[in-house]
Every structure is written in C-alpha cells, then in structure tokens.
Scaffold this motif. Sequence first.
Motif, PDB file in Angstrom:
ATOM      1  N   ILE A   1       0.939  -1.178  -0.065  1.00 34.34           N
ATOM      2  CA  ILE A   1       0.010  -0.170   0.078  1.00 34.34           C
ATOM      3  C   ILE A   1       0.651   1.271  -0.036  1.00 34.34           C
ATOM      4  N   GLU A   2       1.979   1.277   0.546  1.00 35.27           N
ATOM      5  CA  GLU A   2       2.988   2.343   0.737  1.00 35.27           C
ATOM      6  C   GLU A   2       3.257   2.927  -0.731  1.00 35.27           C
ATOM      7  N   ASN A   3       3.214   1.921  -1.703  1.00 38.55           N
ATOM      8  CA  ASN A   3       3.513   2.488  -3.155  1.00 38.55           C
ATOM      9  C   ASN A   3       2.709   3.436  -3.710  1.00 38.55           C
ATOM     10  N   VAL A   4       1.546   3.487  -3.048  1.00 35.98           N
ATOM     11  CA  VAL A   4       0.611   4.620  -3.736  1.00 35.98           C
ATOM     12  C   VAL A   4       0.866   5.938  -3.106  1.00 35.98           C
ATOM     13  N   GLU A   5       1.793   5.995  -2.301  1.00 37.19           N
ATOM     14  CA  GLU A   5       2.248   7.301  -1.727  1.00 37.19           C
ATOM     15  C   GLU A   5       2.919   8.012  -2.613  1.00 37.19           C
ATOM     16  N   GLY A   6       2.355   9.394  -2.973  1.00 33.15           N
ATOM     17  CA  GLY A   6       2.924  10.022  -3.987  1.00 33.15           C
ATOM     18  C   GLY A   6       2.030  10.176  -5.191  1.00 33.15           C
ATOM     19  N   VAL A   7       1.113   9.431  -5.390  1.00 33.71           N
ATOM     20  CA  VAL A   7       0.134   9.239  -6.442  1.00 33.71           C
ATOM     21  C   VAL A   7      -0.764  10.538  -6.126  1.00 33.71           C
ATOM     22  N   ARG A   8      -1.196  11.079  -7.506  1.00 36.54           N
ATOM     23  CA  ARG A   8      -2.288  12.256  -7.303  1.00 36.54           C
ATOM     24  C   ARG A   8      -3.414  11.475  -7.973  1.00 36.54           C
ATOM     25  N   ILE A   9      -4.405  11.965  -7.593  1.00 37.19           N
ATOM     26  CA  ILE A   9      -5.857  11.620  -7.755  1.00 37.19           C
ATOM     27  C   ILE A   9      -6.135  12.286  -9.109  1.00 37.19           C
ATOM     28  N   GLY A  10      -6.368  11.681 -10.249  1.00 36.40           N
ATOM     29  CA  GLY A  10      -6.662  12.146 -11.472  1.00 36.40           C
ATOM     30  C   GLY A  10      -6.515  11.288 -12.500  1.00 36.40           C
ATOM     31  N   SER A  11      -6.155  11.973 -13.856  1.00 35.58           N
ATOM     32  CA  SER A  11      -6.322  11.111 -14.928  1.00 35.58           C
ATOM     33  C   SER A  11      -5.197  10.108 -14.885  1.00 35.58           C
ATOM     34  N   GLY A  12      -5.350   8.739 -15.584  1.00 29.67           N
ATOM     35  CA  GLY A  12      -4.595   7.691 -15.441  1.00 29.67           C
ATOM     36  C   GLY A  12      -4.500   6.847 -13.988  1.00 29.67           C
ATOM     37  N   LEU A  13      -5.435   7.307 -12.980  1.00 27.75           N
ATOM     38  CA  LEU A  13      -5.365   6.833 -11.822  1.00 27.75           C
ATOM     39  C   LEU A  13      -5.461   5.105 -11.821  1.00 27.75           C
ATOM     40  N   ARG A  14      -6.485   4.752 -12.439  1.00 27.53           N
ATOM     41  CA  ARG A  14      -6.791   3.453 -12.418  1.00 27.53           C
ATOM     42  C   ARG A  14      -5.722   2.369 -12.886  1.00 27.53           C
ATOM     43  N   LYS A  15      -4.937   2.832 -13.909  1.00 29.44           N
ATOM     44  CA  LYS A  15      -3.826   2.272 -14.627  1.00 29.44           C
ATOM     45  C   LYS A  15      -2.666   2.255 -13.711  1.00 29.44           C
ATOM     46  N   ILE A  16      -2.479   3.548 -13.200  1.00 30.31           N
ATOM     47  CA  ILE A  16      -1.343   3.556 -11.959  1.00 30.31           C
ATOM     48  C   ILE A  16      -1.546   2.709 -10.917  1.00 30.31           C
ATOM     49  N   VAL A  17      -2.671   2.691 -10.205  1.00 29.85           N
ATOM     50  CA  VAL A  17      -3.089   1.965  -8.880  1.00 29.85           C
ATOM     51  C   VAL A  17      -2.875   0.361  -9.404  1.00 29.85           C
ATOM     52  N   ARG A  18      -3.574  -0.021 -10.349  1.00 30.52           N
ATOM     53  CA  ARG A  18      -3.377  -1.400 -10.786  1.00 30.52           C
ATOM     54  C   ARG A  18      -1.983  -1.894 -11.036  1.00 30.52           C
ATOM     55  N   GLY A  19      -1.244  -0.896 -11.639  1.00 30.73           N
ATOM     56  CA  GLY A  19       0.091  -1.438 -11.772  1.00 30.73           C
ATOM     57  C   GLY A  19       0.915  -1.483 -10.578  1.00 30.73           C
ATOM     58  N   LEU A  20       0.664  -0.415  -9.611  1.00 29.36           N
ATOM     59  CA  LEU A  20       1.355  -0.750  -8.306  1.00 29.36           C
ATOM     60  C   LEU A  20       1.004  -1.716  -7.343  1.00 29.36           C
ATOM     61  N   LEU A  21      -0.412  -2.097  -7.476  1.00 26.91           N
ATOM     62  CA  LEU A  21      -1.010  -2.686  -6.267  1.00 26.91           C
ATOM     63  C   LEU A  21      -1.372  -4.398  -6.833  1.00 26.91           C
ATOM     64  N   GLU A  22      -1.622  -4.439  -8.051  1.00 26.26           N
ATOM     65  CA  GLU A  22      -1.859  -5.761  -8.614  1.00 26.26           C
ATOM     66  C   GLU A  22      -0.894  -6.644  -9.257  1.00 26.26           C
ATOM     67  N   GLY A  23      -1.019  -7.807  -9.819  1.00 34.60           N
ATOM     68  CA  GLY A  23      -0.224  -8.535 -10.323  1.00 34.60           C
ATOM     69  C   GLY A  23      -0.150  -9.664  -9.740  1.00 34.60           C
ATOM     70  N   PRO A  24       1.240 -10.662  -9.929  1.00 30.57           N
ATOM     71  CA  PRO A  24       1.406 -11.848  -9.411  1.00 30.57           C
ATOM     72  C   PRO A  24       1.233 -11.675  -7.852  1.00 30.57           C
ATOM     73  N   GLU A  25       2.166 -10.679  -7.277  1.00 31.23           N
ATOM     74  CA  GLU A  25       2.685 -10.459  -5.938  1.00 31.23           C
ATOM     75  C   GLU A  25       1.528  -9.406  -5.319  1.00 31.23           C
ATOM     76  N   GLY A  26       0.352  -8.972  -5.867  1.00 29.53           N
ATOM     77  CA  GLY A  26      -0.273  -8.058  -5.595  1.00 29.53           C
ATOM     78  C   GLY A  26      -1.679  -8.291  -4.951  1.00 29.53           C
ATOM     79  N   CYS A  27      -2.399  -7.407  -4.879  1.00 25.14           N
ATOM     80  CA  CYS A  27      -3.814  -7.843  -4.399  1.00 25.14           C
ATOM     81  C   CYS A  27      -4.943  -6.782  -4.915  1.00 25.14           C
ATOM     82  N   SER A  28      -5.846  -7.482  -5.745  1.00 22.03           N
ATOM     83  CA  SER A  28      -7.116  -6.648  -6.319  1.00 22.03           C
ATOM     84  C   SER A  28      -7.693  -5.967  -5.312  1.00 22.03           C
TER      85      SER A  28
END
Length: 164
Positions: A69-96
């Motif tokens: 969850i600390e990976n989202v620190e520094g992310v701004r709410i705005g355009s591209g948010l879904r793609k950024i958040v999914r890239g930071l938190l999902e995937g084989p080591e992540g959690c949807s």
Amino acid sequence: MVLRFLRNKVVEVEPLPDGQLLVTWKLADDLLEAEMRLKVQPPDLEITEAEASISRCPHQECAMAPDLIENVEGVRIGSGLRKIVRGLLEGPEGCSILSAGVLECCNAVILHFTRPGIQARDGVRLTEEEQIAGSRENLKNNPRLVRSCIAFADDSPIMQGLDL
C-alpha cells in the motif's frame, strides 16, 4: 440449500485541521475483512500517507499485500489513476482488494469536493449555461478533477473554453 453472503463497506472522508483529507475504507464480509487509511493533500490531491490491513482473506497473494500500500504514496488523484494503481498494487505479488479499496477512496475524495455544489443546486432551477459555469468554477478550484471522469473529459461542454 440456502446460501447467504453479507458484505458491509464504508468509505468516509474527513477534513483534518492541517488541510489534508483522511479517507477511511472498511470492508467486511463472510470471507474477508480489510481496512485502509489514506491521507490526501489538496489542491493537487496527492496521497501523502497510506496504510492498510487485511485481517481475513481467502486469497493467498493478499496475505503480504498490505506492505504494498505504501507504493501509492505520492500518486495524485486524476487522469490515469486506475492504470497507475493497478500497476502498483496488482499482479502476481499484488492484491486486487487493495487496488479496489484505493480506487474507492479516490472516488470518495472526488465526491467530497463535488457534493456541496450538487447539494447547493438541489431544488434550484438553473439554466444549462449556469450549471456549466458552476462546474467550470469548481474545476478552477479543484484542477485535479480534470479528466477524472467523463463529465470533465477534454471534449466535454464543461471543459470548452477552459485552459486547464
């Protein structure tokens, strides 16, 4: 055989004395229990702090995910948010589940800023031009809302004539 499933979800936005917003997200159902707290700094709507906990979850990959969850620190709410958040938190080591929680928190922040304007206009008959002018003024005060939804897309009537 009767199957039952109960889910409770709560998202709250609380303005803090230092000007930041504290967003709390809680999800509890028969299978999982998760909680998240984000701090967001206006006017850029940057996530300055993030913490999460998952008490109960049927997905093995989510057991260690609260550290992500600390990976989202520094992310701004705005355009591209879904793609950024999914890239930071999902995937084989992540959690949807965490990804969905962050996106719901961000939606709550957007509603926090747009709700007062909607409530102020509730019951008041405004012309379409007056409604658009009010939305434009809201965008000038909250520029991170630009491109955050279809109403604020580049080709929207609200955006015409604005240099944001």
